[in-house]
Design a protein around this motif. Structure first.
Motif, PDB file in Angstrom:
ATOM      1  N   GLN A  56      84.801   5.070 141.992  1.00  0.00           N
ATOM      2  CA  GLN A  56      84.387   5.176 140.596  1.00  0.00           C
ATOM      3  C   GLN A  56      83.200   4.247 140.317  1.00  0.00           C
ATOM      4  OE1 GLN A  56      85.377   7.309 138.292  1.00  0.00           O
ATOM      5  NE2 GLN A  56      83.921   6.410 136.821  1.00  0.00           N
ATOM      6  N   ALA A  57      83.258   3.024 140.845  1.00  0.00           N
ATOM      7  CA  ALA A  57      82.163   2.074 140.643  1.00  0.00           C
ATOM      8  C   ALA A  57      80.884   2.563 141.319  1.00  0.00           C
ATOM      9  CB  ALA A  57      82.554   0.704 141.187  1.00  0.00           C
ATOM     10  N   LYS A  59      80.023   5.749 141.857  1.00  0.00           N
ATOM     11  CA  LYS A  59      79.496   6.851 141.049  1.00  0.00           C
ATOM     12  C   LYS A  59      78.791   6.326 139.804  1.00  0.00           C
ATOM     13  CE  LYS A  59      82.874  10.371 142.464  1.00  0.00           C
ATOM     14  NZ  LYS A  59      84.024  11.213 142.017  1.00  0.00           N
ATOM     15  N   GLU A  60      79.372   5.308 139.167  1.00  0.00           N
ATOM     16  CA  GLU A  60      78.771   4.745 137.965  1.00  0.00           C
ATOM     17  C   GLU A  60      77.421   4.106 138.282  1.00  0.00           C
ATOM     18  OE1 GLU A  60      78.171   3.641 134.054  1.00  0.00           O
ATOM     19  OE2 GLU A  60      79.576   5.082 134.929  1.00  0.00           O
ATOM     20  N   ALA A  61      77.330   3.414 139.407  1.00  0.00           N
ATOM     21  CA  ALA A  61      76.064   2.792 139.805  1.00  0.00           C
ATOM     22  C   ALA A  61      75.000   3.852 140.073  1.00  0.00           C
ATOM     23  CB  ALA A  61      76.277   1.927 141.040  1.00  0.00           C
ATOM     24  N   GLU A  62      75.389   4.940 140.729  1.00  0.00           N
ATOM     25  CA  GLU A  62      74.442   6.016 141.011  1.00  0.00           C
ATOM     26  C   GLU A  62      74.012   6.709 139.721  1.00  0.00           C
ATOM     27  OE1 GLU A  62      76.603   8.357 143.786  1.00  0.00           O
ATOM     28  OE2 GLU A  62      76.071   7.106 145.520  1.00  0.00           O
ATOM     29  N   ARG A  63      74.948   6.862 138.781  1.00  0.00           N
ATOM     30  CA  ARG A  63      74.606   7.499 137.501  1.00  0.00           C
ATOM     31  C   ARG A  63      73.579   6.673 136.740  1.00  0.00           C
ATOM     32  NH1 ARG A  63      75.347   6.994 132.455  1.00  0.00           N
ATOM     33  NH2 ARG A  63      76.630   5.117 132.708  1.00  0.00           N
ATOM     34  N   ARG A  64      73.772   5.345 136.721  1.00  0.00           N
ATOM     35  CA  ARG A  64      72.824   4.485 136.012  1.00  0.00           C
ATOM     36  C   ARG A  64      71.442   4.548 136.652  1.00  0.00           C
ATOM     37  NH1 ARG A  64      77.178   0.810 135.960  1.00  0.00           N
ATOM     38  NH2 ARG A  64      76.227  -0.307 137.720  1.00  0.00           N
TER      39      ARG A  64
END
Length: 719
Positions: A56-57, A59-64
């Motif tokens: 999850q972390a 994916k969040e880093a890639e999204r940002r």
């Protein structure tokens, strides 16, 4: 557990800069374990306790990252005949389509330049480049990129930092000459009329002496602010690296002395004279005693300044206004922190992490209210920084005839309990400390108790703290030593409440940090020296050379695999060479084994067997050094019947023959001092590090023929 067991954790750790392994001093590859990965990511505020959480972390880093067309800060190095271009990204849905763009560049002067057109990111590519509107000069600029048009347009802003090709180099400053300088820890320097500590008056005296002996520089310890209280005295674990230690203010130089009858009355009192005599007679600096003597005088000076100059159209009042404007809100934050420490300390202690929660944020309404209620106390601290800066500028002016001038020092970090972590919430990691892995120097590794800076947060803030830090450190300096320069490339993080053996290296954006260092080096006209001793990555020497940074070479470590000292001709051509550092004994102490006695007394050498082994090793070291000095023809007395000053002279004669551009001579060696200023890894309860003073006053040392003899053959490095 392997990467196959926790692929998301390993990918996340790699993305955040946690290195998978390192090579130790023996050449053995040491892998990072998953427990260390999880703990270090937790210190960064990232939950990777399970594979699902890590995924999850990630994916969040890639999204940002995918949500921005350009990075929040872009550092580019000027390259000859190669125009700078802007790299941009588009989300996957936009790739392959032609889009309109408008790119604006606001340069440092405030002038805006723009270019617009159409661009296409080919399918399968993640990024492309655009030309800049103009070729920007080295400096700090702003970018605005608008992609698309109408309601679908997206706008991104970025800081563009354009850097020169290198720092100011030794060749540029020295014109190919080989020079020497003297260095010391300023607090240790004595004057017959000082206040029990070396101060700005001592620094001016050192500059005058350096000019007499044709030295190129005067090197000093970090002047960073400390509490001057209890164990909080180390210049390498300061309260703030952005501001300086007011203990170094020379009372006699303060302009308000002539205008302040209250201060003169204090100075003429019997009580004060007796206290001063006691402070001057001590072998070690009594920091609390010195500050107790200076503080009421400082307060009297401030009140005189406030009445006659603050906010007034006097020369001093105008200088103060310029100082406040130049230092910005950071100066007020620092002064507020000091005032808060005075008020909250008696009940809650000096560590801001133990203060009531409302005061842990410098932007809270409670802190704002405190500022309004305690304006005079806060302004007094700003005034003291102003006066200290003026005195340092005067010392720098006194050293202006030297080829380099003053040579400053920048510590690797700030204390977790100090002002810098309070001033920059979230930038400093509170769940880990900086240290070193196990090596021959410390088999259990080292924990320096300094909070690391989160590299991702440093970058997202456009390196603001690093820029402020360099500007403060380079102010009034002709050269700057960066302690543990490897920390610009990677730092060893030790998770909280764990052994240093359980740490791991974290990668830092070295090219960006070095580029900004080069920019500030050029703007200040200052030479940069990196302390690169110990276990360093193989790429570091080449990296320093590419950026024009001198390395550090120390006689004690210049040995071959058999323990023989290296010939002078084989020293580096791009280094500052010294006999020792502040972490090692002076030459006279090395010869007598005084440091071994002190380590035994402090419990660092455990029993008679260990003490005997250490003494035997030291005897081998002494013999090896004498053999090298004899082979070089550097001993006037081949039998070395008089270790001081003959050993000191012999060593400096040999170092003067090295191809290194600079040789640094420790004032402690010239004075024949035996005790070290620091015993690494030993607490102040067992050895009084950072306080030992020189045995004689500077004016006496300048006249001592033994001191001039100890300089040895350095005459060949004079003008």
């Amino acid at each position: 557990m392997t990467a196959l067991d926790r692929p998301a954790l390993h990918a996340l750790a790699e993305r955040q800069g946690v290195l998978s392994s390192y090579v130790d001093i023996g050449g053995v590859t040491c892998p990072t374990n998953d427990e260390s990965r999880v703990a270090i990511l937790a210190a960064m505020g990232i939950d990777a306790s399970s594979e699902a959480a890590a995924m999850q972390a990630l994916k969040e880093a890639e999204r940002r990252s995918n949500g921005r067309a350009i990075d929040p800060v872009i550092v580019q190095r000027v390259r000859r005949h190669r125009p700078l271009r802007l790299r941009y990204r588009l989300p996957p849905r936009e790739r392959g389509r032609q889009v309109t763009y408008r790119l604006e560049l606001e340069d440092e002067s405030g002038e805006t330049h723009a270019v617009e057109g159409r661009t296409r990111l080919r399918r399968g590519a993640e990024a492309a480049t655009l030309p800049l509107p103009v070729e920007p000069a080295p400096g700090y600029h702003r970018l605005r990129l608008e992609l698309g048009s109408g309601a679908e347009a997206t706008v991104n802003h970025s800081s563009l930092i354009v850097c020169p090709g290198s720092c100011v180099t030794a060749r540029e400053i020295l014109n190919g000459r080989r020079r020497f300088g003297i260095w010391t820890h300023l607090y240790s320097a004595r004057r017959s009329d000082d206040w029990g500590v070396g101060d700005m008056g001592a620094l001016r005296a050192l500059a005058d002496w350096a000019r007499e002996i044709d030295a190129a520089f005067v090197g000093i310890n970090p002047l960073h602010a400390t509490r001057n209280l209890g164990a909080d005295i180390s210049p390498y674990s300061p309260v703030s690296r952005l501001f300086r230690n007011i203990v170094y203010i020379d009372i006699q130089q303060v302009p308000e002395l002539k205008e302040c009858p209250e201060a003169r009355s204090l100075l003429e009192s019997t009580t004060h004279r007796d206290a001063l005599a006691t402070l001057r007679g001590r072998s070690h600096v009594d920091y609390e005693g010195v500050m107790a003597a200076k503080r009421p005088v400082f307060r009297a000076f401030y009140h005189t300044f406030a009445r006659g100059h603050r906010g007034r159209d006097t020369e001093r009042g105008q200088a103060y206004a310029r100082f406040l404007a130049g230092k910005g809100e950071q100066l007020t934050d620092f002064a507020t922190f000091v005032a808060l420490s005075d008020h909250l300390g008696p009940a809650h202690g000096p560590d801001w992490r133990n203060w009531p929660a409302a005061y842990s944020d410098p932007r809270s309404t409670e802190v704002a209210a405190f500022r309004r209620q305690h304006q005079e106390e806060i302004d007094e601290q700003r005034y003291l920084q102003f006066e200290l800066d003026r005195q340092l500028a005067a010392a720098s002016s006194a050293a202006s005839e030297l080829t380099i001038g003053l040579y400053g020092d920048l510590a690797i970090g700030s204390a977790a309990s100090g002002c810098d972590p309070w001033m920059f919430p979230g930038l400093f990691v509170q769940g880990a400390t900086v240290g070193a892995p196990p090596d021959d120097y410390s088999l259990e590794g080292q924990d320096w108790s300094l909070p690391p800076i989160d590299p991702a947060r440093l970058r997202s803030d456009a390196y603001r703290y690093w820029i402020l830090l360099l500007r403060s450190a380079l102010e009034h300096m002709g050269a700057l030593r960066i302690d543990h320069v490897m920390g610009l490339l990677r730092q060893y993080w030790v998770p909280a409440n764990r052994s240093p053996t359980e740490g791991a290296y974290v990668r830092y954006p070295a090219e960006d940090l070095l580029g900004i260092l080069a920019l500030e080096s050029r703007r200040h006209g200052a030479l940069i020296i990196g302390e690169d001793l110990g276990t360093v990555p193989r790429v570091l020497p080449g990296l320093l050379q590419r950026w024009g940074i001198l390395s550090s070479r120390v006689l004690y470590f210049e040995r071959d695999h058999r323990g023989s000292y290296r010939p002078s001709r084989r020293y580096s051509r791009r280094a500052l060479v010294t006999a020792n550092t502040h972490d090692h004994p002076p030459l006279a102490g090395f010869w007598s084994g005084r440091d071994l006695e002190l380590r035994r007394q402090a419990g660092n050498i455990g029993d008679d067997v260990d003490a005997s082994a250490a003494a035997e090793e030291r005897e081998r070291d002494r013999c090896a050094l004498v053999r090298r000095l004899r082979r070089e023809g550097c001993l006037r007395d081949p039998e070395l019947a008089s270790p001081y000053p003959d050993l000191c002279a012999g060593v400096h004669t040999m170092l003067s023959r090295t191809p290194a551009p600079l040789v640094g001579v420790w004032l402690d060696d010239l004075a024949g001092e035996t005790d070290p200023v620091n015993l690494p890894g030993i607490g102040l309860d067992r050895y009084p590090s950072w306080s030992r003073r020189l045995p004689a006053a500077l004016e006496d040392l300048r006249r001592d023929p033994r001191v001039h003899a100890a300089l040895g053959g350095l005459a060949q490095r004079r003008r």
